[in-house]
Write a protein that holds these residues in place. Structure first.
Motif, mmCIF file in Angstrom:
data_model
loop_
_atom_site.group_PDB
_atom_site.id
_atom_site.type_symbol
_atom_site.label_atom_id
_atom_site.label_comp_id
_atom_site.label_asym_id
_atom_site.label_seq_id
_atom_site.Cartn_x
_atom_site.Cartn_y
_atom_site.Cartn_z
ATOM 1 N N HIS A 26 31.282 58.256 53.164
ATOM 2 C CA HIS A 26 31.364 59.102 51.969
ATOM 3 C C HIS A 26 32.421 58.600 50.989
ATOM 4 N N ASN A 27 32.596 57.291 50.911
ATOM 5 C CA ASN A 27 33.556 56.684 49.984
ATOM 6 C C ASN A 27 34.973 57.211 50.187
ATOM 7 N N ARG A 28 35.274 57.654 51.409
ATOM 8 C CA ARG A 28 36.572 58.304 51.639
ATOM 9 C C ARG A 28 37.263 57.807 52.895
ATOM 10 N N HIS A 29 36.524 57.669 53.989
ATOM 11 C CA HIS A 29 37.127 57.327 55.273
ATOM 12 C C HIS A 29 36.619 55.967 55.740
ATOM 13 N N VAL A 30 37.537 55.129 56.207
ATOM 14 C CA VAL A 30 37.180 53.826 56.762
ATOM 15 C C VAL A 30 37.002 53.999 58.259
ATOM 16 N N MET A 31 35.782 53.793 58.752
ATOM 17 C CA MET A 31 35.440 54.078 60.135
ATOM 18 C C MET A 31 35.066 52.795 60.875
ATOM 19 N N VAL A 32 35.453 52.732 62.148
ATOM 20 C CA VAL A 32 35.164 51.591 63.017
ATOM 21 C C VAL A 32 34.175 52.037 64.076
ATOM 22 N N ARG A 33 33.140 51.248 64.289
ATOM 23 C CA ARG A 33 32.171 51.520 65.351
ATOM 24 C C ARG A 33 32.759 51.018 66.662
ATOM 25 N N VAL A 34 33.064 51.932 67.565
ATOM 26 C CA VAL A 34 33.699 51.598 68.841
ATOM 27 C C VAL A 34 32.825 52.142 69.957
ATOM 28 N N GLY A 35 32.218 51.248 70.747
ATOM 29 C CA GLY A 35 31.348 51.697 71.832
ATOM 30 C C GLY A 35 30.190 52.501 71.273
ATOM 31 N N GLY A 36 30.046 53.741 71.759
ATOM 32 C CA GLY A 36 28.976 54.602 71.267
ATOM 33 C C GLY A 36 29.447 55.604 70.251
ATOM 34 N N GLY A 37 30.673 55.440 69.739
ATOM 35 C CA GLY A 37 31.205 56.427 68.813
ATOM 36 C C GLY A 37 31.904 55.784 67.631
ATOM 37 N N TRP A 38 32.754 56.579 66.987
ATOM 38 C CA TRP A 38 33.452 56.158 65.783
ATOM 39 C C TRP A 38 34.925 56.503 65.878
ATOM 40 N N GLU A 39 35.729 55.721 65.174
ATOM 41 C CA GLU A 39 37.159 55.956 65.111
ATOM 42 C C GLU A 39 37.647 55.510 63.736
ATOM 43 N N THR A 40 38.652 56.196 63.204
ATOM 44 C CA THR A 40 39.196 55.748 61.927
ATOM 45 C C THR A 40 39.890 54.406 62.117
ATOM 46 N N PHE A 41 39.865 53.606 61.069
ATOM 47 C CA PHE A 41 40.484 52.282 61.139
ATOM 48 C C PHE A 41 41.989 52.398 61.382
ATOM 49 N N GLU A 42 42.618 53.421 60.806
ATOM 50 C CA GLU A 42 44.043 53.627 61.035
ATOM 51 C C GLU A 42 44.332 53.864 62.514
ATOM 52 N N SER A 43 43.523 54.739 63.148
ATOM 53 C CA SER A 43 43.734 55.031 64.567
ATOM 54 C C SER A 43 43.497 53.799 65.426
ATOM 55 N N TYR A 44 42.498 53.010 65.064
ATOM 56 C CA TYR A 44 42.208 51.805 65.843
ATOM 57 C C TYR A 44 43.383 50.832 65.789
ATOM 58 N N LEU A 45 43.961 50.651 64.610
ATOM 59 C CA LEU A 45 45.090 49.734 64.495
ATOM 60 C C LEU A 45 46.309 50.255 65.249
ATOM 61 N N LEU A 46 46.501 51.567 65.257
ATOM 62 C CA LEU A 46 47.624 52.124 66.000
ATOM 63 C C LEU A 46 47.534 51.804 67.489
ATOM 64 N N LYS A 47 46.316 51.653 67.993
ATOM 65 C CA LYS A 47 46.123 51.394 69.422
ATOM 66 C C LYS A 47 46.120 49.912 69.766
ATOM 67 N N HIS A 48 45.797 49.041 68.806
ATOM 68 C CA HIS A 48 45.570 47.640 69.142
ATOM 69 C C HIS A 48 46.501 46.663 68.435
ATOM 70 N N ASP A 49 47.075 47.047 67.318
ATOM 71 C CA ASP A 49 47.998 46.158 66.621
ATOM 72 C C ASP A 49 49.382 46.290 67.260
ATOM 73 N N PRO A 50 49.946 45.219 67.848
ATOM 74 C CA PRO A 50 51.254 45.320 68.517
ATOM 75 C C PRO A 50 52.349 45.836 67.597
ATOM 76 N N CYS A 51 52.251 45.556 66.306
ATOM 77 C CA CYS A 51 53.294 46.005 65.377
ATOM 78 C C CYS A 51 53.230 47.499 65.114
ATOM 79 N N ARG A 52 52.104 48.127 65.401
ATOM 80 C CA ARG A 52 51.949 49.550 65.127
ATOM 81 C C ARG A 52 52.057 50.398 66.379
ATOM 82 N N MET A 53 52.082 49.750 67.528
ATOM 83 C CA MET A 53 52.140 50.531 68.762
ATOM 84 C C MET A 53 53.428 51.348 68.805
ATOM 85 N N LEU A 54 53.291 52.504 69.398
ATOM 86 C CA LEU A 54 54.398 53.461 69.379
ATOM 87 C C LEU A 54 55.578 52.929 70.172
ATOM 88 N N GLN A 55 56.733 52.778 69.485
ATOM 89 C CA GLN A 55 57.980 52.411 70.141
ATOM 90 C C GLN A 55 59.005 53.461 69.750
#
Length: 333
Positions: free
Chosen positions: A267-296
């Protein structure tokens, strides 16, 4: 650019106690559900003719009445379109033709709200929604598991699409990706420079086929998506020697880290990633996989530790200098 993207998720809190972290985690989960709620609210609004928003999503549905209305409306559409599919030899399965008992005045949280919800779930089983996609009545009535409610409605949207009923936007994106996977672009056929290409034949007098219907979700790839992905990937800027890879491969396909992912704009608003059989926001995906964004998180003075350009050695960390976040998985029988 930020105005039409998903709300920026806050960085990890400075922890002095677990209550503060639990509040932050709850807000993060709610933010990750926002695109799904907005999409389903728009779908329900179009089908039922009632205004439902992401903010009022659970409150509008929690007495079960609107879900029963949704079931009856879809049942009529399924019956109507099933006759057309049957004439073409593409009928799916028998559609239940029954009135779904429900009480419109059921108070939220009451027995009658649970009864309405149970009747809706019974109908869902009859039209083919699997047990793993169903939710418990308490999940809706008491707002315990809004994600489970959303996933069930998305599965119902998938079934609706088989009967030519317009599904939610996320399901349209899934169909778009499936078509792209099933019909890859043909390899180019180069022409030898010594032999000029033969002249193209005159156009056939036969009438041109009707162009396929292009939905608004076809605009989910393109320049807008590329700019949004680049904006999210560069915020905050990464100064690591080995920067986490976010690279466009083709329209709607990106290499993120070591994986090739389908990314779409909802809807020209949310950037979504196709993950497995579902969807996730691109921001959430990077938080889980980008080492620089992982929670420290540092417990020293309750402030987040700065992200260094070098990943810390696990042997150098004390038990209180990092936080382990476990994912909760609820199996369904």
């Amino acid at each position: 650019m930020c105005s039409f993207l998903s709300p920026k998720q806050p960085s990890g809190p400075g922890l002095t106690d677990m209550q503060q972290y639990q509040q932050w985690l709850a807000s993060r989960h709610e933010a990750s559900l926002l695109p799904m709620k907005e999409d389903l609210a728009l779908w329900l609004t179009n089908i039922l003719g009632l205004e439902i928003t992401a903010e009022s999503f659970m409150d509008s549905l929690d007495n079960g009445f609107l879900l029963c209305q949704l079931a009856e409306t879809l049942q009529k559409k399924f019956k109507q379109n099933d006759g057309e599919l049957l004439a073409c030899g593409n009928s799916k399965q028998s559609i239940p033709c029954r009135r779904i008992p429900c009480r419109q005045s059921a108070p939220s949280g009451s027995f009658f709200a649970r009864d309405n919800t149970a009747n809706f779930l019974t109908w869902c089983r009859k039209v083919g929604v699997g047990e793993t996609c169903l939710f418990e009545s308490e999940d809706l009535v008491l707002h315990k598991q809004p994600r489970e409610v959303c996933l069930c409605l998305l599965e119902l949207g998938r079934i609706a699409s088989r009967y030519n009923v317009e599904p939610p936007g996320l399901i349209q994106l899934e169909k778009e990706i499936e078509q792209e996977e099933e019909s890859p672009p043909p390899p180019p056929s180069p022409v030898s420079p010594a032999q000029p290409a033969p002249p193209s034949p005159p156009p056939s007098p036969s009438p041109s086929p009707t162009p396929p219907k292009v939905s608004s979700c076809k605009k989910s790839t393109g320049k807008l998506l590329d700019e949004a992905v680049r904006h999210i990937a560069d915020d905050p800027p990464c100064r690591c020697p080995n920067k986490f890879c976010v690279e466009r491969q083709s329209q709607g396909r990106y290499r993120v880290g070591e994986k090739m992912l389908f990314i779409r704009m909802l809807h020209n608003r949310h950037v979504m990633v196709r993950v497995g059989g579902g969807w996730e926001t691109f921001e959430s995906y990077l938080l889980k996989h980008d080492p620089c964004r992982m929670l420290q998180v540092s417990r020293v003075e309750g402030k987040p530790s700065p992200i260094s350009s070098k990943s810390p050695n696990i042997k150098d960390l004390s038990p209180d200098s990092y936080l382990v976040v476990a994912a909760h998985y609820r199996s369904k029988k």
